[in-house]
Write an enzyme that holds these catalytic residues in place. Sequence first.
Site, PDB file in Angstrom:
ATOM      1  N   CYS A  35       0.830  -1.209   0.000  1.00 54.41           N
ATOM      2  CA  CYS A  35       0.000   0.000   0.000  1.00 54.41           C
ATOM      3  C   CYS A  35       0.861   1.255   0.000  1.00 54.41           C
ATOM      4  CB  CYS A  35      -0.947  -0.012   1.196  1.00 54.41           C
ATOM      5  SG  CYS A  35      -0.134  -0.057   2.803  1.00 54.41           S
ATOM      6  N   HIS A 286      -1.854   1.225   7.654  1.00 49.69           N
ATOM      7  CA  HIS A 286      -2.238   1.183   6.244  1.00 49.69           C
ATOM      8  C   HIS A 286      -2.144   2.578   5.654  1.00 49.69           C
ATOM      9  CE1 HIS A 286      -4.219  -0.082   2.598  1.00 49.69           C
ATOM     10  NE2 HIS A 286      -5.171   0.818   2.757  1.00 49.69           N
TER      11      HIS A 286
END
Length: 462
Positions: A35, A286
């Site tokens: 990510c 994240h």
Amino acid sequence: MAQPQRILFPPEEICMDWQQRQRPGAGLCNLGSTCYINVILQCLTYTPPLANYLLSRDHSQLCHQQGFCMMCIMEAHVRKVLCSSANVIWPRAVVRDLKFIGEEFEPDMAGDAYEFLRCALEAMQRACLNGSSEVDISSQTTTIIHQIFGGFLKSRVKCLRCQAVSDSYKAFLHVLLDIKAPSSLTKALENFVTPKNLDGKYCLKCSRCEKKVTASKRVTVHRVPKVFTVCLERAADHTGRKISKIVEYPEYLDLRPYMSDTAGEPLLYSLYALVVHSGDTCLDGHFFCYTKASNGQWYKMDDESVDNCGIHAVLRQQAYLLFYASQWGASNDQAAGTYGQPGRIISMHCQRTSARESIQSRSLQWGNDHCSWFMNSTDSNSAGRKRKRSTPPGHDHAVKDGAASRPLSRSCQWAPVPSATWVQHLPRQREQGRSPQLGYNLRRRFVEITDYHQSAKRRRKH
């Protein structure tokens, strides 16, 4: 500062506005803790001057580098994201050559978005310098990467005993700001340019006093870049503790108060992308990002998903990286570090409008486009009973290169500006098309859910 002996890329060929309006591009598949790679690739893809250059294929047509070339990889990636009809793109080329971008990165291990941005810009800079032998240091700052992201910082050290002054300059592609005390981006920039005393073990040796003395050091922006990239340092210490407070940042930023010369016209910048880190510590969590597409609309990009959002949601995030694009005109090109003859101001190839005019034109274009889309959709609903669609919505394009098909709801197709007669009859058309539109929305939602489960099944099989 020494003038460059060679200009590796002409600054007048850089266009800060999108040369063509497109729908938002595809999302990026998470290939396992990637990510942090996806958000940087998306932010670079939606950097207008860089995207314009990569879409022109000027680099690949002249590149003779054997093996790894970051510019060629980015060119192929940007073209695939912005020009492909796919819903999701697999960034395999970037992950495959991750070791060439930065030795500290591993494909199956989480990384930091700021570190990847730093390494990616350096890798693109090396690709631009390939084949240019014996280039002096000043000429290295005239590549397309430095012409877009690069600026110069001025460091002035003043001896507090004899008042002697020493100036030095350093090129930069991004700025790291401390946010332990500041509560906003402007406060952090003010703290960045505030003079700091160097005493104790940080004392410097004065050439005039010929001994170590207490000095004052002030760092200012000497030449501003066309794209100003800021990292808000979220790491509290080396243990990985995170500074989770909200730091306010504006949509429009003026860099003039933080320049070495604060006199002059404002140097306005417009926010076009930001990276957000969600997680309790800096060691896990994240990354996702927000970008402004060429149609002037904001989108939240979280790996595979690309969702429309408003500016109010964008300005309320726990930002980690901020990307600002310049809005000033040719009169401030010298402050931006445009190279040329002394005292000469080089006009930009593209004429830029003011921020207010840009917002008004984008708002008008947005209204015209969505008005046209509504009338075209209602017209197709009424005609849908007479002819049968050969393929369901979202399946107009076959799967290519391992990429999933794009749902119809991702974006509206660009349509001509409606005539005045059509606009007058818009309320009546809306009333007539309300019932068919409801049924169409139900059918479209069913196709989207079916397509989602099919793509999920393919991902699990993969």
